[in-house]
Scaffold this active site. Structure first.
Site, PDB file in Angstrom:
ATOM      1  N   LYS A  75       0.893  -1.169   0.000  1.00 16.35           N
ATOM      2  CA  LYS A  75       0.000   0.000   0.000  1.00 16.35           C
ATOM      3  C   LYS A  75       0.922   1.207   0.000  1.00 16.35           C
ATOM      4  CE  LYS A  75      -2.045   2.953   1.952  1.00 16.35           C
ATOM      5  NZ  LYS A  75      -1.819   4.378   1.625  1.00 16.35           N
ATOM      6  N   GLU A  88       7.707  -0.423  12.285  1.00 17.23           N
ATOM      7  CA  GLU A  88       8.807   0.559  12.239  1.00 17.23           C
ATOM      8  C   GLU A  88       8.156   1.924  12.403  1.00 17.23           C
ATOM      9  OE1 GLU A  88      11.944  -0.022  12.117  1.00 17.23           O
ATOM     10  OE2 GLU A  88      12.247  -1.979  11.196  1.00 17.23           O
ATOM     11  N   CYS A 138      12.811   9.105  10.155  1.00 14.58           N
ATOM     12  CA  CYS A 138      12.402   8.543  11.447  1.00 14.58           C
ATOM     13  C   CYS A 138      13.577   8.502  12.411  1.00 14.58           C
ATOM     14  CB  CYS A 138      11.819   7.154  11.261  1.00 14.58           C
ATOM     15  SG  CYS A 138      12.927   6.080  10.355  1.00 14.58           S
ATOM     16  N   GLU A 174       8.003  13.857  18.374  1.00 13.97           N
ATOM     17  CA  GLU A 174       8.616  13.848  17.052  1.00 13.97           C
ATOM     18  C   GLU A 174       8.126  15.064  16.252  1.00 13.97           C
ATOM     19  OE1 GLU A 174       7.354  10.693  14.345  1.00 13.97           O
ATOM     20  OE2 GLU A 174       9.443  10.371  13.814  1.00 13.97           O
TER      21      GLU A 174
HETATM   22  P1  NAD Z   1       1.313   7.550   8.535  1.00  9.32           P
HETATM   23  O1  NAD Z   1       1.195   6.636   9.689  1.00  9.32           O
HETATM   24  O2  NAD Z   1       0.398   8.703   8.462  1.00  9.32           O
HETATM   25  O3  NAD Z   1       1.117   6.761   7.165  1.00  9.32           O
HETATM   26  C1  NAD Z   1       1.930   5.651   6.827  1.00  9.32           C
HETATM   27  C2  NAD Z   1       1.173   4.762   5.873  1.00  9.32           C
HETATM   28  O4  NAD Z   1       0.074   4.179   6.571  1.00  9.32           O
HETATM   29  C3  NAD Z   1       0.563   5.492   4.667  1.00  9.32           C
HETATM   30  O5  NAD Z   1       0.717   4.683   3.519  1.00  9.32           O
HETATM   31  C4  NAD Z   1      -0.906   5.603   5.051  1.00  9.32           C
HETATM   32  O6  NAD Z   1      -1.765   5.667   3.957  1.00  9.32           O
HETATM   33  C5  NAD Z   1      -1.118   4.307   5.799  1.00  9.32           C
HETATM   34  N1  NAD Z   1      -2.264   4.294   6.709  1.00  9.32           N
HETATM   35  C6  NAD Z   1      -2.842   5.335   7.358  1.00  9.32           C
HETATM   36  N2  NAD Z   1      -3.876   4.898   8.116  1.00  9.32           N
HETATM   37  C7  NAD Z   1      -3.948   3.553   7.938  1.00  9.32           C
HETATM   38  C8  NAD Z   1      -4.781   2.530   8.467  1.00  9.32           C
HETATM   39  N3  NAD Z   1      -5.755   2.801   9.341  1.00  9.32           N
HETATM   40  N4  NAD Z   1      -4.555   1.257   8.088  1.00  9.32           N
HETATM   41  C9  NAD Z   1      -3.549   0.953   7.243  1.00  9.32           C
HETATM   42  N5  NAD Z   1      -2.731   1.886   6.698  1.00  9.32           N
HETATM   43  C10 NAD Z   1      -2.920   3.163   7.059  1.00  9.32           C
HETATM   44  O7  NAD Z   1       2.843   8.005   8.511  1.00  9.32           O
HETATM   45  P2  NAD Z   1       3.526   9.029   7.512  1.00  9.32           P
HETATM   46  O8  NAD Z   1       3.063  10.398   7.890  1.00  9.32           O
HETATM   47  O9  NAD Z   1       3.356   8.574   6.111  1.00  9.32           O
HETATM   48  O10 NAD Z   1       5.066   8.836   7.880  1.00  9.32           O
HETATM   49  C11 NAD Z   1       5.670   9.535   8.905  1.00  9.32           C
HETATM   50  C12 NAD Z   1       5.846   8.664  10.122  1.00  9.32           C
HETATM   51  O11 NAD Z   1       6.499   7.450   9.750  1.00  9.32           O
HETATM   52  C13 NAD Z   1       6.738   9.291  11.153  1.00  9.32           C
HETATM   53  O12 NAD Z   1       6.217   9.082  12.437  1.00  9.32           O
HETATM   54  C14 NAD Z   1       8.057   8.534  11.006  1.00  9.32           C
HETATM   55  O13 NAD Z   1       8.855   8.529  12.156  1.00  9.32           O
HETATM   56  C15 NAD Z   1       7.590   7.181  10.618  1.00  9.32           C
HETATM   57  N6  NAD Z   1       8.642   6.452   9.883  1.00  9.32           N
HETATM   58  C16 NAD Z   1       9.272   5.411  10.489  1.00  9.32           C
HETATM   59  C17 NAD Z   1      10.318   4.745   9.838  1.00  9.32           C
HETATM   60  C18 NAD Z   1      11.044   3.587  10.480  1.00  9.32           C
HETATM   61  O14 NAD Z   1      11.701   2.828   9.771  1.00  9.32           O
HETATM   62  N7  NAD Z   1      10.976   3.416  11.786  1.00  9.32           N
HETATM   63  C19 NAD Z   1      10.680   5.138   8.558  1.00  9.32           C
HETATM   64  C20 NAD Z   1       9.996   6.191   7.969  1.00  9.32           C
HETATM   65  C21 NAD Z   1       8.965   6.837   8.637  1.00  9.32           C
END
Ligand code: NAD
Length: 483
Positions: free
Chosen positions: A176, A251, A285, A382
Site C-alpha cells: 500500500k 517501524e 524517522c 517527534e
Molecule cells: P502515517 O502513519 O500517516 O502513514 C503511513 C502509511 O500508513 C501510509 O501509507 C498511510 O496511507 C497508511 N495508513 C494510514 N492509516 C492507515 C490505516 N488505518 N490502516 C492501514 N494503513 C494506514 O505516517 P507518515 O506520515 O506517512 O510517515 C511519517 C511517520 O512514519 C513518522 O512518524 C516517522 O517517524 C515514521 N517512519 C518510520 C520509519 C522507520 O523505519 N521506523 C521510517 C519512515 C517513517
C-alpha cells in the site's frame, strides 16, 4: 509502466489498473499539482489478495531451486539501476527531496535486491540431534502473503527494504503506497515486471490509508503485516492484526538524541548534524532531533550549529538545494506550530522557526532551539522536520538519562574519542542501534528497528530475512519402539 502521461496506475496481479477516481500529487517546491494516480478501492485490495494467493498456491516462487529466485532478485536490482535516470527526478518532484538523494534512494533500493538476492539460496535450516531414534530438522517456509504499508518520506527505499527480503524468501507481496508520494514507487513494479517476476507476486496499490490500507491489514487472507509509519497508525494496525492474529513488524517514529562530549571531533559532529537533522528536510524517522551537549562546550557547539544551519542553501530538490521543502502544506503547518509552542514553552530560538520569505512551496527554515528542557514538548515529541533541540548536561549519567527520557527508542548516538565511554554509551542508550562518531553509520547490512513507541521487529541485515519466514520442525522416528 514507463510513461503514464502523468496519469499513474495501480499494479495489481501483474497488470496496470486504472480507476475512476484519482489522487492528485503535488510538487512540494511549488505547491502545485502535477500528476494524478488511480485511487484504489477495497475491490482492488480483494483483487490483489486473490492474485497473491494464486501466486503462492501455484508454488512458482517456492518450487524452483532457490538460485532461480536469487537470479531474479539480481535482475530486479539491475532493472532498478536502469531506471534511475527517469525515476529519480519523479521522486524528487513528488517528495521534495534533492535529486542526488532521490538517485541514491533508487541505488539503495537496488542494493536491497542484490543483498537479499544473495541470501535467497542460503535460507538453511538446522539438524537437531535427538539420539539414535530420531532424525530432526528444521526448515524455513515463506509466510505467504506479506502486506506492506509504506510512508512518504523514503517511499522507494522503504518499499524495497521490505519487498526484497519478502520476495527472496518466496512470499507474494502487496504494497500500500503512500497517498502523498505514490509515483516513483510504481517504478519498482516496472523493474520487477521487466525482470520477470511472476504475476501476483507483487501488487502496488495507492489509496487512502483508512480505507485501502485498513482493508489490506484487516484482510483475513494475509499472513503478515510490515508497517512503517506513525505511532497512531501503527497502533490502529496492531488492533486489526490482533483480529486474525497476524504477525507484524512495526517501524514507527523516533525522537533520537546524540550525546556530545568535550573530546568529540567538531568536524565529525557538524557533518553528522548537517545530515542528521537537515537531510530530507528532517523527515527521517531516525533523525538526530536532539543534541545533548556537555556544558563545557555547550555555547561553542550552539554557535557552530547555528552557523551551519544559517549556511544551508534552501531551495527545490530538483535543483539539489541543501535544505529542501517538507512534503505538504499540512506538514509545514504542523512543524511551524511545534516551533511556536517551543517558543511559548521557553526554548531559546537560535535560528529559523518560520517559513522563509519569498518561497512559494512548503519550506521551513533550518531551525535550531537551545536550552530545551525535558518538560518541553520539543524534547519528547517527534517533529519530522528540520528542527533541532539542544540541551546541556553535566555528567555522563545525566546524559544517558536525558537521551533515554522519551517513550521512543529508535536510534541514539555518541560523539567521543574515548572508546570505553562509547562502549558504556552503547550499553546505556535505550535504542535499536547506537551510532558512534557518525550519525546514520551502518547500511543495508545492519539491522534496524526500535524499542518502545518506535516499534518492534527488525528490518535490514541478515536478521530481517527471518521476519519473512516461519520455522517448521520435522521430527522423524527412525527406529521401532522397543517391544
Ligand atoms: P502515517 O502513519 O500517516 O502513514 C503511513 C502509511 O500508513 C501510509 O501509507 C498511510 O496511507 C497508511 N495508513 C494510514 N492509516 C492507515 C490505516 N488505518 N490502516 C492501514 N494503513 C494506514 O505516517 P507518515 O506520515 O506517512 O510517515 C511519517 C511517520 O512514519 C513518522 O512518524 C516517522 O517517524 C515514521 N517512519 C518510520 C520509519 C522507520 O523505519 N521506523 C521510517 C519512515 C517513517
Amino acid at each position: 509502466m514507463t510513461d503514464m502521461n502523468n496519469n499513474w496506475l495501480n499494479f495489481i496481479g501483474g497488470d496496470w489498473v486504472d480507476a475512476s477516481n484519482k489522487i492528485e500529487v503535488y510538487d512540494p517546491a511549488t505547491g502545485e499539482a502535477f500528476a494524478s494516480i488511480a485511487r484504489a478501492d477495497t475491490d482492488d485490495v480483494e483483487r490483489a489478495v486473490v492474485a497473491a494467493r494464486a501466486c503462492v498456491n501455484s508454488g512458482i516462487l517456492t518450487d524452483c531451486r532457490p538460485v532461480v529466485r536469487a537470479k531474479m532478485m539480481s535482475r530486479i536490482a539491475d532493472e532498478i539501476r536502469n531506471i534511475v535516470d527517469v525515476a529519480a527526478p519523479l521522486l524528487s518532484q513528488e517528495n521534495g527531496k534533492s535529486l542526488d538523494d532521490a538517485r541514491e534512494e533508487f541505488l539503495i533500493a537496488a542494493r536491497y535486491f542484490d543483498y537479499y538476492g544473495g541470501m535467497a539460496d542460503k535460507i538453511e535450516g538446522k539438524s537437531i540431534p535427538l539420539g539414535e531414534d530420531y532424525i530432526d530438522f528444521t526448515y524455513y517456509e515463506p509466510v505467504g502473503i506479506s502486506a506492506q504499508i509504506v510512508p512518504w518520506n523514503f517511499p522507494v527505499d522503504i518499499c524495497a527494504r521490505s519487498l526484497a527480503p519478502a520476495l527472496a524468501a518466496g512470499n507474494a507481496v502487496i504494497v500500500k503506497s503512500p497517498e502523498i508520494t505514490p509515483l516513483a514507487i510504481t517504478w519498482l513494479a516496472t523493474a520487477c515486471k521487466r525482470a520477470g517476476l511472476p504475476d501476483g507476486a507483487l501488487s502496488i496499490l495507492c489509496g487512502p490509508g483508512r480505507e485501502v490500507g485498513n482493508a489490506l491489514v484487516s484482510h483475513p487472507d494475509i499472513n503478515q503485516i510490515i508497517f512503517t509509519g506513525s505511532v497512531p497508525t501503527g497502533q490502529s494496525i496492531l488492533k486489526a492484526a490482533a483480529e486474525h492474529a497476524v504477525p507484524s513488524v512495526m517501524e514507527l517514529g523516533g525522537k533520537s538524541a546524540a550525546v556530545v562530549f568535550p573530546d568529540a571531533d567538531m568536524d565529525q559532529l557538524l557533518d553528522s548534524v548537517r545530515w542528521g537533522i537537515f537531510f530530507n528536510a528532517g523527515q527521517v524517522c531516525s533523525a538526530m532531533s536532539r543534541l545533548l551537549v556537555h556544558r563545557d562546550i555547550y555555547d561553542d557547539v550552539v554557535a557552530r550549529v547555528m552557523q551551519l544551519a544559517k549556511g544551508l542553501r534552501i531551495g527545490a530538490g530538483i535543483d539539489n538545494a541543501e535544505l529542501t521543502p517538507v512534503v505538504s502544506a499540512q506538514q509545514q503547518q504542523q512543524i511551524l506550530s511545534i516551533c511556536d509552542r517551543a517558543c511559548s514553552e521557553g526554548a531559546r530560538l537560535v535560528t529559523g522557526g518560520q517559513a522563509p520569505a519569498g518561497l512559494q512551496g512548503y519550506f521551513i527554515e533550518p531551525t535550531v532551539f537551545a536550552d530545551v528542557t525535558p518538560d518541553m514538548t520539543l524534547f519528547t515529541e517527534e517533529v519530522f522536520g528540520p528542527v533541532l533541540a539542544i540541551t546541556p548536561f553535566d555528567t555522563e549519567e545525566e546524559a544517558w538519562a536525558l537521551a533515554n527520557g522519551t517513550d521512543f527508542g529508535l536510534v541514539a548516538g555518541v560523539f567521543t574519542h574515548d572508546l570505553t565511554r562509547s562502549i558504556r554509551a552503547s550499553r546505556a542508550l535505550r535504542a535499536g542501534q547506537v551510532f558512534v562518531n557518525e550519525w546514520y553509520a551502518g547500511g543495508v547490512e545492519t539491522p534496524f528497528g526500535g524499542l518502545g513507541l518506535s516499534g518492534f521487529g527488525r528490518e535490514k541485515g541478515q536478521e530481517a530475512l527471518y521476519s519473512y519466514v516461519n520455522t517448521k520442525n520435522v521430527a522423524i522416528r527412525v527406529t521401532s519402539p522397543a517391544k
